[in-house]
Design a protein around this motif. Structure first.
Motif, mmCIF file in Angstrom:
data_model
loop_
_atom_site.group_PDB
_atom_site.id
_atom_site.type_symbol
_atom_site.label_atom_id
_atom_site.label_comp_id
_atom_site.label_asym_id
_atom_site.label_seq_id
_atom_site.Cartn_x
_atom_site.Cartn_y
_atom_site.Cartn_z
ATOM 1 N N ARG A 1 0.864 -1.178 0.000
ATOM 2 C CA ARG A 1 0.000 0.000 0.000
ATOM 3 C C ARG A 1 0.903 1.231 0.000
ATOM 4 N NH1 ARG A 1 -3.029 -2.196 5.391
ATOM 5 N NH2 ARG A 1 -4.447 -3.701 4.424
ATOM 6 N N HIS A 2 0.656 2.159 -0.901
ATOM 7 C CA HIS A 2 1.548 3.305 -0.982
ATOM 8 C C HIS A 2 0.822 4.544 -1.485
ATOM 9 C CE1 HIS A 2 1.779 1.351 -4.957
ATOM 10 N NE2 HIS A 2 1.945 2.573 -5.430
ATOM 11 N N ILE A 3 1.432 5.701 -1.201
ATOM 12 C CA ILE A 3 0.899 6.991 -1.645
ATOM 13 C C ILE A 3 1.974 7.707 -2.444
ATOM 14 C CG2 ILE A 3 -0.097 9.203 -0.961
ATOM 15 C CD1 ILE A 3 -0.777 7.887 1.758
ATOM 16 N N HIS A 4 1.649 8.069 -3.686
ATOM 17 C CA HIS A 4 2.533 8.901 -4.493
ATOM 18 C C HIS A 4 2.308 10.364 -4.130
ATOM 19 C CE1 HIS A 4 3.878 5.733 -7.212
ATOM 20 N NE2 HIS A 4 2.632 5.293 -7.242
ATOM 21 N N MET A 5 3.398 11.101 -3.918
ATOM 22 C CA MET A 5 3.309 12.518 -3.603
ATOM 23 C C MET A 5 4.433 13.291 -4.272
ATOM 24 S SD MET A 5 2.539 12.961 0.458
ATOM 25 C CE MET A 5 1.041 12.364 1.235
ATOM 26 N N SER A 6 4.155 14.525 -4.647
ATOM 27 C CA SER A 6 5.203 15.463 -5.049
ATOM 28 C C SER A 6 5.838 16.040 -3.785
ATOM 29 C CB SER A 6 4.616 16.591 -5.891
ATOM 30 O OG SER A 6 3.796 17.414 -5.086
ATOM 31 N N MET B 1 -6.081 1.170 7.605
ATOM 32 C CA MET B 1 -4.987 0.530 6.869
ATOM 33 C C MET B 1 -3.671 0.981 7.485
ATOM 34 S SD MET B 1 -5.914 0.733 2.834
ATOM 35 C CE MET B 1 -7.570 0.457 2.226
ATOM 36 N N TYR B 2 -2.848 0.013 7.880
ATOM 37 C CA TYR B 2 -1.560 0.317 8.482
ATOM 38 C C TYR B 2 -0.430 0.086 7.477
ATOM 39 C CZ TYR B 2 -4.081 0.228 12.933
ATOM 40 O OH TYR B 2 -4.957 0.492 13.946
ATOM 41 N N GLY B 3 0.731 0.643 7.796
ATOM 42 C CA GLY B 3 1.919 0.383 6.994
ATOM 43 C C GLY B 3 1.840 0.892 5.575
ATOM 44 N N VAL B 4 1.196 2.047 5.377
ATOM 45 C CA VAL B 4 1.096 2.639 4.043
ATOM 46 C C VAL B 4 2.349 3.482 3.787
ATOM 47 C CG1 VAL B 4 -0.274 4.080 2.502
ATOM 48 C CG2 VAL B 4 -1.418 2.687 4.259
ATOM 49 N N THR B 5 3.063 3.185 2.713
ATOM 50 C CA THR B 5 4.340 3.836 2.437
ATOM 51 C C THR B 5 4.153 5.122 1.638
ATOM 52 O OG1 THR B 5 5.416 1.674 2.355
ATOM 53 C CG2 THR B 5 6.639 3.537 1.445
ATOM 54 N N VAL B 6 4.768 6.183 2.104
ATOM 55 C CA VAL B 6 4.780 7.453 1.363
ATOM 56 C C VAL B 6 5.959 7.440 0.396
ATOM 57 C CG1 VAL B 6 5.075 9.952 1.532
ATOM 58 C CG2 VAL B 6 3.698 8.729 3.246
ATOM 59 N N ARG B 7 5.708 7.747 -0.867
ATOM 60 C CA ARG B 7 6.761 7.837 -1.879
ATOM 61 C C ARG B 7 6.729 9.240 -2.482
ATOM 62 N NH1 ARG B 7 5.765 2.214 -5.203
ATOM 63 N NH2 ARG B 7 5.593 0.838 -3.378
ATOM 64 N N ILE B 8 7.860 9.903 -2.442
ATOM 65 C CA ILE B 8 7.921 11.302 -2.860
ATOM 66 C C ILE B 8 8.848 11.458 -4.061
ATOM 67 C CG2 ILE B 8 8.513 13.644 -2.143
ATOM 68 C CD1 ILE B 8 8.021 12.701 0.766
ATOM 69 N N SER B 9 8.360 12.144 -5.083
ATOM 70 C CA SER B 9 9.159 12.453 -6.266
ATOM 71 C C SER B 9 8.506 13.607 -7.003
ATOM 72 C CB SER B 9 9.271 11.240 -7.198
ATOM 73 O OG SER B 9 9.844 11.600 -8.438
ATOM 74 N N ASP B 10 9.316 14.419 -7.672
ATOM 75 C CA ASP B 10 8.724 15.496 -8.468
ATOM 76 C C ASP B 10 8.059 14.964 -9.733
ATOM 77 O OD1 ASP B 10 10.967 14.820 -9.931
ATOM 78 O OD2 ASP B 10 11.992 16.734 -9.643
ATOM 79 N N HIS C 1 -2.375 4.081 -3.900
ATOM 80 C CA HIS C 1 -2.631 2.869 -4.666
ATOM 81 C C HIS C 1 -2.818 1.684 -3.729
ATOM 82 C CE1 HIS C 1 -0.599 4.423 -8.612
ATOM 83 N NE2 HIS C 1 -1.686 5.089 -8.280
ATOM 84 N N ILE C 2 -3.915 0.975 -3.898
ATOM 85 C CA ILE C 2 -4.165 -0.276 -3.182
ATOM 86 C C ILE C 2 -4.553 -1.337 -4.202
ATOM 87 C CG2 ILE C 2 -4.851 0.864 -1.046
ATOM 88 C CD1 ILE C 2 -7.776 0.337 -1.816
ATOM 89 N N ASP C 3 -4.423 -2.613 -3.814
ATOM 90 C CA ASP C 3 -4.807 -3.672 -4.741
ATOM 91 C C ASP C 3 -6.277 -4.048 -4.534
ATOM 92 O OD1 ASP C 3 -4.946 -5.439 -2.557
ATOM 93 O OD2 ASP C 3 -2.994 -6.357 -2.978
ATOM 94 N N THR C 4 -6.731 -4.994 -5.328
ATOM 95 C CA THR C 4 -8.155 -5.349 -5.307
ATOM 96 C C THR C 4 -8.564 -6.046 -4.015
ATOM 97 O OG1 THR C 4 -7.569 -7.336 -6.580
ATOM 98 C CG2 THR C 4 -8.424 -5.461 -7.812
ATOM 99 N N ASP C 5 -7.641 -6.756 -3.361
ATOM 100 C CA ASP C 5 -7.972 -7.379 -2.076
ATOM 101 C C ASP C 5 -8.286 -6.321 -1.021
ATOM 102 O OD1 ASP C 5 -7.705 -9.918 -3.056
ATOM 103 O OD2 ASP C 5 -5.849 -10.394 -1.997
ATOM 104 N N ASP C 6 -7.430 -5.295 -0.930
ATOM 105 C CA ASP C 6 -7.690 -4.214 0.017
ATOM 106 C C ASP C 6 -8.981 -3.479 -0.328
ATOM 107 O OD1 ASP C 6 -5.570 -4.543 1.758
ATOM 108 O OD2 ASP C 6 -4.231 -3.229 0.647
ATOM 109 N N ALA C 7 -9.179 -3.234 -1.610
ATOM 110 C CA ALA C 7 -10.390 -2.516 -2.034
ATOM 111 C C ALA C 7 -11.648 -3.287 -1.643
ATOM 112 C CB ALA C 7 -10.351 -2.292 -3.546
ATOM 113 N N ASN C 8 -11.639 -4.577 -1.875
ATOM 114 C CA ASN C 8 -12.812 -5.390 -1.531
ATOM 115 C C ASN C 8 -13.002 -5.479 -0.015
ATOM 116 O OD1 ASN C 8 -13.401 -5.926 -4.214
ATOM 117 N ND2 ASN C 8 -12.172 -7.784 -4.272
ATOM 118 N N ALA C 9 -11.908 -5.595 0.731
ATOM 119 C CA ALA C 9 -12.003 -5.716 2.182
ATOM 120 C C ALA C 9 -12.605 -4.474 2.823
ATOM 121 C CB ALA C 9 -10.625 -6.001 2.772
ATOM 122 N N PHE C 10 -12.278 -3.290 2.270
ATOM 123 C CA PHE C 10 -12.742 -2.039 2.856
ATOM 124 C C PHE C 10 -13.911 -1.413 2.089
ATOM 125 C CE2 PHE C 10 -8.540 -2.453 4.671
ATOM 126 C CZ PHE C 10 -8.679 -1.947 5.952
#
Length: 221
Positions: A152-157, A184-193, A200-209
């Motif tokens: 599980r991760h978040i894209h950020m500028s 949701m725990y352990g969601v990784t922040v990813r930073i780039s310009d 972004h989550i996968d279909t298992d997480d989407a269905n669970a929540f």
């Protein structure tokens, strides 16, 4: 009006406001309640050049299906079949542009069906990941590694990261409201310009929540 009726009305109003925010690109900034747009990432494959040549023919040009949330990336019309020890799965969509190493992203449910045990990894961290067979219209490849379950991760500028007060690779929590809400725990922040703000989550997480995609979820540091 009953308490349940009030809750239903509140959710309907909240969802309508969030739709307007997304439709008009309004940035929602609050000190305590910070919301992140979310997308559901279904199973797909990223190809390196030599594997693209082998599966589709040398010099083949992929056709765009639609843009995805990150700038310059898009899903393709072209699809492949992936095969594990137990079964195979058809219609695995190619995501472009090409990469340095072929990577297949599936859910845990997919992995059980295929009979493989991929690790949960960041994109690009493929050493020791699961093997799979990939079948295209022109050929077949046997991958010794390359199949993962994306974390599980978040894209950020950098500007987004400053606004939300987070750092690259920081682990955060995401709160989900609704009938199947939770944390949701352990969601990784990813930073780039090069990134646009999106979780972004996968279909298992989407269905669970009970997430369909394009909702806004609450970030908790």
């Amino acid at each position: 009006m009953t308490v349940k009726g009030n809750e239903t009305l509140y959710r309907a109003i909240r969802d309508a406001v969030m739709e307007e925010i997304k439709a008009h690109n309004i940035e929602l900034v609050q000190e305590k309640d910070q919301f992140i747009p979310v997308s559901v990432s279904a199973r797909h494959i990223h190809l390196e050049q030599k594997h693209a040549d082998f599966l589709f023919g040398k010099g083949y040009t992929f056709t765009k299906h639609r843009d995805i949330s990150q700038p310059g990336q898009y899903s393709c019309v072209e699809q492949v079949t992936i095969k594990g020890p137990k079964s195979k799965m058809d219609r695995i969509r190619v995501v472009a542009p090409l990469r340095k190493q072929t990577q297949i992203e599936i859910s845990r449910t997919d992995a059980i069906k295929l009979g493989v045990n991929p690790p949960v990894r960041h994109s690009g961290d493929l050493k020791g990941s699961a093997p799979l067979t990939v079948i295209g219209p022109k050929g077949k490849i046997e991958l010794e590694e390359g199949c993962i379950i994306a974390d599980r991760h978040i894209h950020m500028s950098p500007a987004d990261a400053s606004r939300y007060g987070v750092e690259n690779h920081q682990k955060v929590k995401i709160e989900v409201d609704g009938e199947k809400g939770g944390m949701m725990y352990g969601v990784t922040v990813r930073i780039s310009d090069r990134y646009a703000l999106d979780m972004h989550i996968d279909t298992d997480d989407a269905n669970a929540f009970g997430i369909k995609g394009q909702e806004y979820l609450k970030l908790i540091k």
